[in-house]
Scaffold this motif. Sequence first.
Motif, short mmCIF file in Angstrom:
data_model
loop_
_atom_site.label_atom_id
_atom_site.label_comp_id
_atom_site.label_asym_id
_atom_site.label_seq_id
_atom_site.Cartn_x
_atom_site.Cartn_y
_atom_site.Cartn_z
N ALA A 181 -29.62 16.49 19.55
CA ALA A 181 -30.94 17.02 19.89
C ALA A 181 -32.04 16.27 19.15
CB ALA A 181 -31.01 18.51 19.59
N LYS A 182 -31.81 15.96 17.89
CA LYS A 182 -32.81 15.28 17.07
C LYS A 182 -33.00 13.82 17.48
CE LYS A 182 -31.88 18.25 13.08
NZ LYS A 182 -31.30 18.32 11.73
N LYS A 183 -31.98 13.22 18.06
CA LYS A 183 -32.04 11.79 18.38
C LYS A 183 -32.32 11.50 19.85
CE LYS A 183 -28.72 10.24 14.85
NZ LYS A 183 -27.41 9.58 14.65
N HIS A 184 -31.80 12.33 20.75
CA HIS A 184 -31.73 11.91 22.14
C HIS A 184 -32.32 12.88 23.17
CE1 HIS A 184 -29.16 8.74 20.67
NE2 HIS A 184 -28.26 9.61 20.24
N PHE A 185 -32.77 14.05 22.77
CA PHE A 185 -33.20 15.02 23.77
C PHE A 185 -34.68 14.85 24.13
CE2 PHE A 185 -29.92 18.66 22.99
CZ PHE A 185 -28.89 17.76 23.24
N PRO A 186 -35.04 15.05 25.40
CA PRO A 186 -36.46 15.08 25.77
C PRO A 186 -37.11 16.34 25.23
CG PRO A 186 -35.09 15.73 27.62
CD PRO A 186 -34.15 15.29 26.55
N MET A 187 -38.43 16.41 25.33
CA MET A 187 -39.18 17.48 24.70
C MET A 187 -38.77 18.86 25.20
SD MET A 187 -41.40 17.84 22.34
CE MET A 187 -41.66 19.48 21.69
N CYS A 188 -38.47 18.99 26.49
CA CYS A 188 -38.11 20.30 27.03
C CYS A 188 -36.84 20.83 26.38
CB CYS A 188 -37.95 20.24 28.55
SG CYS A 188 -36.79 18.99 29.14
N MET A 189 -35.86 19.95 26.18
CA MET A 189 -34.60 20.38 25.57
C MET A 189 -34.70 20.48 24.05
SD MET A 189 -32.94 21.05 28.18
CE MET A 189 -33.31 20.76 29.91
N ARG A 190 -35.54 19.66 23.46
CA ARG A 190 -35.80 19.81 22.02
C ARG A 190 -36.41 21.18 21.74
NH1 ARG A 190 -36.07 14.89 18.79
NH2 ARG A 190 -36.93 16.19 17.13
N ASN A 191 -37.35 21.58 22.60
CA ASN A 191 -38.01 22.87 22.42
C ASN A 191 -37.01 24.02 22.55
OD1 ASN A 191 -40.32 24.76 22.34
ND2 ASN A 191 -39.81 25.08 24.49
N LEU A 192 -36.13 23.95 23.55
CA LEU A 192 -35.12 24.99 23.73
C LEU A 192 -34.16 25.03 22.55
CD1 LEU A 192 -34.41 24.51 27.54
CD2 LEU A 192 -35.21 26.63 26.48
#
Length: 503
Positions: free
Chosen positions: A300-311
């Motif tokens: 999540a810290k390296k590869h997720f877009p903002m929508c999934m980082r937020n979730l």
Amino acid sequence: MFKKGERKHSTTSSLKQEHPEVQLHSTTPYPHRLNFYDVPPVFDVTLEEFESAALARLRILAEIESSFVRNRPHDELKTVTDGQCKKYLPLNANTASLADLQSERRTDHVGHFVLRLAFCRSEELRRRFVKAEMTLFRVRWDTDDTGERNAFLKSRSFGWEEVGAKEKEMYKEELMAVPSSIKQSELRSQSDSGQYYKVRWTRVPDLVEKRRVFLKGGWAYVPEREQSSIVFQEFQTNLEKALDMTAKALPRLDEDSRLIPILNNLSQGFLAGVPSEWLSSSSSSAEGSGVKAEEIDDLAKKHFPMCMRNLHESLTRDRHLKHMGRLQYGLFLKVLGVSIDEAITFWRRSFNKITDDKFNKEYRYNIRHSYGLEGRRANYPAKSCQQILTQEQPGPNESHGCPYRHFSEDNLQSALLASYSAQGLKTTDLPEIMHTVRAGHYHVACTRVFEITHSRGGVKKGEGVGGGESVTHPNQYAARSRELEKAKQEKAENDRDAMLVDG
């Protein structure tokens, strides 16, 4: 609904009634790569072809719109668009002996007319559709074989008159005084016999505005090098008239419940700037690829877009997500490569404030259901950017949706810096990102964030997730990010091995 392979007899018959003069044309192979789309398809089309042809074309038009937002120069836009066409909507020249030219041109033909139906519904949609289609036609014009392009021009009447030698001599000084829009170095490489064409000045308003033509008695004298402006203006005028006619005929389609949902989905996707779900072999093969529950936080810290980082951050903070958040994030993790067993482990660890009994009763079934192991056992895909932007808007205390659309400006900027500053995002990058957000091009903002945060991996501005393509799916973002990291690691290992050999 149409069944797979079922024919649209009702739609076909109505088109034949409205355009009886084109029935002979429909049985003739497409002779040219360029097409003015004067006549609609009057052959049977399956529902599957109806939708797939439109989606393929929509991908190209949506990427063209993204290029407008990113202010790409024409040469760069042409390169990106041509690459997208080769990938999703190939249209080879007549000299490509191994290509199925008629099949390619049929798909192009059908897709154009389906999108006409989808985008004739409002003035805004029509305006954007015409602009994108004009650009696509121009790219194809620029990349077409000269001989085939000339054959196309001879196949139809553009209403121009060739200026004779006597008239050219009469206005020689005036014609020579007109500046060229083409650089001298480029002019040498083009076919320019010194021929001029006469048209009414209203046919070439762009050339008149730029003072690229000689005007006399209401006529514009267009040099051969500017001939394309007549063609482009004709294409635009014809398309605008056709869209108006289609809009008037559209109410007759309202009774066809098979087509309206598809057309609604296409127009919503175009308004959102995102064509469709991400189509990639990795989207299906990723399932079960071995992502462990304990690895998700690092990913999540390296590869997720903002929508999934937020979730992910909301889940970590609150130890809970509401239903729509669980659905959006759970399907993303599924396609990312988290198996059902690892998914249950991950969600159980995340919901550590509840008892095992409550988890098993209220959450385990839904997790298994999303993997197709319960209920009607459907294999649910992860939500695309289009679906996230247009469906199930988040309410109070909900974390799903698209942060670029659903966050306030201040909250979005704070969230971006908190999430991506370690990957190179700076405060000075925010004005450019927020400009695209305010314009409603949320996926372009997400793409720019991807470029900035992966610049250390060699991604340049305008490159997007590859070949200039914009982000259209959260899993596309994550998959490309992981590919770049893997390539970087392999390069580092190869460099170490090379140093050891040299040593």
